[in-house]
Scaffold this motif. Structure first.
Motif, PDB file in Angstrom:
ATOM      1  N   HIS A 157       0.862  -1.183   0.000  1.00  0.00           N
ATOM      2  CA  HIS A 157       0.000   0.000   0.000  1.00  0.00           C
ATOM      3  C   HIS A 157       0.898   1.232   0.000  1.00  0.00           C
ATOM      4  N   GLU A 158       0.293   2.399   0.072  1.00  0.00           N
ATOM      5  CA  GLU A 158       1.081   3.625   0.122  1.00  0.00           C
ATOM      6  C   GLU A 158       1.680   3.772   1.524  1.00  0.00           C
ATOM      7  N   GLY A 159       2.982   3.742   1.621  1.00  0.00           N
ATOM      8  CA  GLY A 159       3.676   3.805   2.900  1.00  0.00           C
ATOM      9  C   GLY A 159       4.999   3.072   2.797  1.00  0.00           C
ATOM     10  N   GLU A 160       5.555   2.674   3.935  1.00  0.00           N
ATOM     11  CA  GLU A 160       6.825   1.942   3.949  1.00  0.00           C
ATOM     12  C   GLU A 160       6.543   0.449   3.805  1.00  0.00           C
ATOM     13  N   VAL A 161       6.946  -0.126   2.673  1.00  0.00           N
ATOM     14  CA  VAL A 161       6.700  -1.541   2.402  1.00  0.00           C
ATOM     15  C   VAL A 161       7.888  -2.365   2.903  1.00  0.00           C
ATOM     16  N   LEU A 162       7.595  -3.400   3.678  1.00  0.00           N
ATOM     17  CA  LEU A 162       8.617  -4.272   4.233  1.00  0.00           C
ATOM     18  C   LEU A 162       8.346  -5.717   3.820  1.00  0.00           C
ATOM     19  N   ARG A 163       9.413  -6.464   3.613  1.00  0.00           N
ATOM     20  CA  ARG A 163       9.306  -7.905   3.394  1.00  0.00           C
ATOM     21  C   ARG A 163       9.848  -8.582   4.649  1.00  0.00           C
ATOM     22  N   ILE A 164       8.990  -9.298   5.352  1.00  0.00           N
ATOM     23  CA  ILE A 164       9.403  -9.945   6.593  1.00  0.00           C
ATOM     24  C   ILE A 164       9.140 -11.445   6.521  1.00  0.00           C
ATOM     25  N   ASN A 165       9.991 -12.194   7.149  1.00  0.00           N
ATOM     26  CA  ASN A 165       9.935 -13.657   7.103  1.00  0.00           C
ATOM     27  C   ASN A 165       9.156 -14.153   8.318  1.00  0.00           C
ATOM     28  N   ASP A 166       7.824 -14.028   8.266  1.00  0.00           N
ATOM     29  CA  ASP A 166       7.052 -14.303   9.485  1.00  0.00           C
ATOM     30  C   ASP A 166       5.793 -15.138   9.269  1.00  0.00           C
ATOM     31  N   ILE A 167       5.681 -15.822   8.131  1.00  0.00           N
ATOM     32  CA  ILE A 167       4.571 -16.750   7.968  1.00  0.00           C
ATOM     33  C   ILE A 167       5.090 -18.147   8.307  1.00  0.00           C
ATOM     34  N   PRO A 168       4.664 -18.711   9.426  1.00  0.00           N
ATOM     35  CA  PRO A 168       5.202 -20.018   9.817  1.00  0.00           C
ATOM     36  C   PRO A 168       4.630 -21.144   8.970  1.00  0.00           C
ATOM     37  N   ILE A 169       5.507 -22.001   8.500  1.00  0.00           N
ATOM     38  CA  ILE A 169       5.112 -23.211   7.783  1.00  0.00           C
ATOM     39  C   ILE A 169       5.158 -24.403   8.725  1.00  0.00           C
ATOM     40  N   GLN A 170       6.115 -24.348   9.656  1.00  0.00           N
ATOM     41  CA  GLN A 170       6.291 -25.460  10.591  1.00  0.00           C
ATOM     42  C   GLN A 170       6.882 -24.936  11.883  1.00  0.00           C
ATOM     43  N   PHE A 171       6.291 -25.304  13.020  1.00  0.00           N
ATOM     44  CA  PHE A 171       6.840 -25.006  14.332  1.00  0.00           C
ATOM     45  C   PHE A 171       7.622 -26.238  14.819  1.00  0.00           C
ATOM     46  N   GLY A 172       7.884 -26.314  16.099  1.00  0.00           N
ATOM     47  CA  GLY A 172       8.657 -27.442  16.627  1.00  0.00           C
ATOM     48  C   GLY A 172      10.141 -27.137  16.618  1.00  0.00           C
ATOM     49  N   GLU A 173      10.963 -28.161  16.688  1.00  0.00           N
ATOM     50  CA  GLU A 173      12.408 -27.975  16.769  1.00  0.00           C
ATOM     51  C   GLU A 173      12.997 -27.410  15.482  1.00  0.00           C
ATOM     52  N   GLN A 174      12.469 -27.796  14.334  1.00  0.00           N
ATOM     53  CA  GLN A 174      12.961 -27.318  13.045  1.00  0.00           C
ATOM     54  C   GLN A 174      11.937 -26.373  12.427  1.00  0.00           C
ATOM     55  N   LYS A 175      11.953 -25.111  12.856  1.00  0.00           N
ATOM     56  CA  LYS A 175      10.965 -24.136  12.394  1.00  0.00           C
ATOM     57  C   LYS A 175      11.245 -23.712  10.954  1.00  0.00           C
ATOM     58  N   GLN A 176      10.162 -23.467  10.221  1.00  0.00           N
ATOM     59  CA  GLN A 176      10.277 -22.999   8.843  1.00  0.00           C
ATOM     60  C   GLN A 176       9.287 -21.860   8.623  1.00  0.00           C
ATOM     61  N   TYR A 177       9.718 -20.859   7.835  1.00  0.00           N
ATOM     62  CA  TYR A 177       8.890 -19.677   7.581  1.00  0.00           C
ATOM     63  C   TYR A 177       8.982 -19.288   6.111  1.00  0.00           C
TER      64      TYR A 177
ATOM     65  N   ASP B  43       8.070 -15.611   3.442  1.00  0.00           N
ATOM     66  CA  ASP B  43       7.977 -14.156   3.505  1.00  0.00           C
ATOM     67  C   ASP B  43       6.544 -13.642   3.383  1.00  0.00           C
ATOM     68  N   ARG B  44       6.371 -12.418   3.873  1.00  0.00           N
ATOM     69  CA  ARG B  44       5.095 -11.701   3.755  1.00  0.00           C
ATOM     70  C   ARG B  44       5.419 -10.223   3.546  1.00  0.00           C
ATOM     71  N   LEU B  45       4.671  -9.573   2.651  1.00  0.00           N
ATOM     72  CA  LEU B  45       4.807  -8.138   2.453  1.00  0.00           C
ATOM     73  C   LEU B  45       3.813  -7.395   3.338  1.00  0.00           C
ATOM     74  N   VAL B  46       4.308  -6.369   4.031  1.00  0.00           N
ATOM     75  CA  VAL B  46       3.433  -5.530   4.834  1.00  0.00           C
ATOM     76  C   VAL B  46       3.798  -4.063   4.565  1.00  0.00           C
ATOM     77  N   THR B  47       2.854  -3.191   4.855  1.00  0.00           N
ATOM     78  CA  THR B  47       3.077  -1.750   4.696  1.00  0.00           C
ATOM     79  C   THR B  47       2.831  -1.051   6.027  1.00  0.00           C
ATOM     80  N   VAL B  48       3.817  -0.265   6.448  1.00  0.00           N
ATOM     81  CA  VAL B  48       3.696   0.508   7.691  1.00  0.00           C
ATOM     82  C   VAL B  48       3.256   1.924   7.320  1.00  0.00           C
ATOM     83  N   ILE B  49       2.151   2.359   7.917  1.00  0.00           N
ATOM     84  CA  ILE B  49       1.573   3.680   7.612  1.00  0.00           C
ATOM     85  C   ILE B  49       1.481   4.480   8.906  1.00  0.00           C
ATOM     86  N   GLU B  50       2.161   5.597   8.951  1.00  0.00           N
ATOM     87  CA  GLU B  50       2.156   6.440  10.143  1.00  0.00           C
ATOM     88  C   GLU B  50       0.789   7.102  10.301  1.00  0.00           C
ATOM     89  N   ALA B  51       0.344   7.231  11.552  1.00  0.00           N
ATOM     90  CA  ALA B  51      -0.942   7.882  11.838  1.00  0.00           C
ATOM     91  C   ALA B  51      -0.841   9.375  11.535  1.00  0.00           C
TER      92      ALA B  51
END
Length: 235
Positions: A204-224, A226-234
């Motif tokens: 969206h209009e704002g600061e676009v970030l790519r972060i590795n935070d969609i979990p595919i697997q938890f447990g001892e061998q975690k896997q994630y 990427d997800r795109l998000v937009t930070v918009i100041e109030a």
């Protein structure tokens, strides 16, 4: 299919939401990660395994966040700086004791990380923040998660065990995202908090970030992934 949205309120003196941390430096994002929120759900359910199928159902669901800061005499208070703390890990343990030896940091080959086994790590925390998180929920899972958040099996924390919430996390289920956010806004007003910024999923209009935070697997061998998000100041 009727869409349902969970409203979560994440508030605490300290919060920490890691997304790209190494052992010695444990950084935090300025807002909750999707993996962190789903981790709260799993703790509430008492689910400690890989949870691959369960996580798959949540992978592409929409998650939006509004960050709130405290106000004083009606004026917004600026976000406090990130708190940096350090921990000595693994010192003063007896390496010959099988139990104590587990607490000494080791390399992949099993040897000590350094001569005395102790190592210094740095942890970063958000201070005095609150977040209204609205999560679109799979229809067949919303009742289970809602019940679990009301009566969690395991203790719930906001990123780390030192970050205990000071308010009930579950704040209701709503028929629309707008209704959930309006309820969060009204709740923030009762706590004398003002919106600082919001985080929308996607570009969206704002600061676009790519972060590795969609979990595919938890447990001892975690896997994630990427997800795109937009930070918009109030405004």
């Amino acid at each position: 299919m009727n869409e349902k949205f969970l409203l979560l309120w994440l508030e605490a003196p300290l919060q920490s939401w890691g997304h790209d941390s190494k052992f010695g430096q444990r950084y935090s994002l300025d807002f909750p990660t999707k993996s962190g929120v789903l981790g709260i759900f799993c703790s509430a359910r008492g689910a400690g395994g890989q949870e691959i199928d369960w996580l798959k159902a949540w992978a592409d669901t929409d998650m939006q966040v509004v960050a709130y800061v405290a106000t004083k005499a009606g004026m917004p208070v600026r976000r406090l700086p990130m708190l940096s703390d350090f921990h000595m890990v693994g010192s003063s343990y007896n390496s010959k004791d099988p139990w104590q030896s587990l607490f000494i940091p080791k390399k992949s080959d099993g040897s000590k990380a350094n001569k005395d086994g102790g190592t210094l790590t740095y942890r970063y925390y958000l201070q005095d923040m609150a977040f209204a998180v609205v999560m679109k929920a799979p229809e067949d899972m919303i009742d289970e998660v809602s019940s679990a958040l009301k009566s969690p099996v395991w203790d719930l924390y906001l990123g780390r065990k030192s970050c205990a919430p000071t308010e009930f996390i579950f704040q209701g289920v709503f028929d629309s995202e707008a209704e959930a956010f309006q309820t969060g806004k009204e709740f923030a007003s009762t706590k004398k908090r003002a919106a600082s910024f919001e985080v929308r999923q996607g570009e969206h209009e704002g600061e676009v970030l790519r972060i590795n935070d969609i979990p595919i697997q938890f447990g001892e061998q975690k896997q994630y992934r990427d997800r795109l998000v937009t930070v918009i100041e109030a405004r």
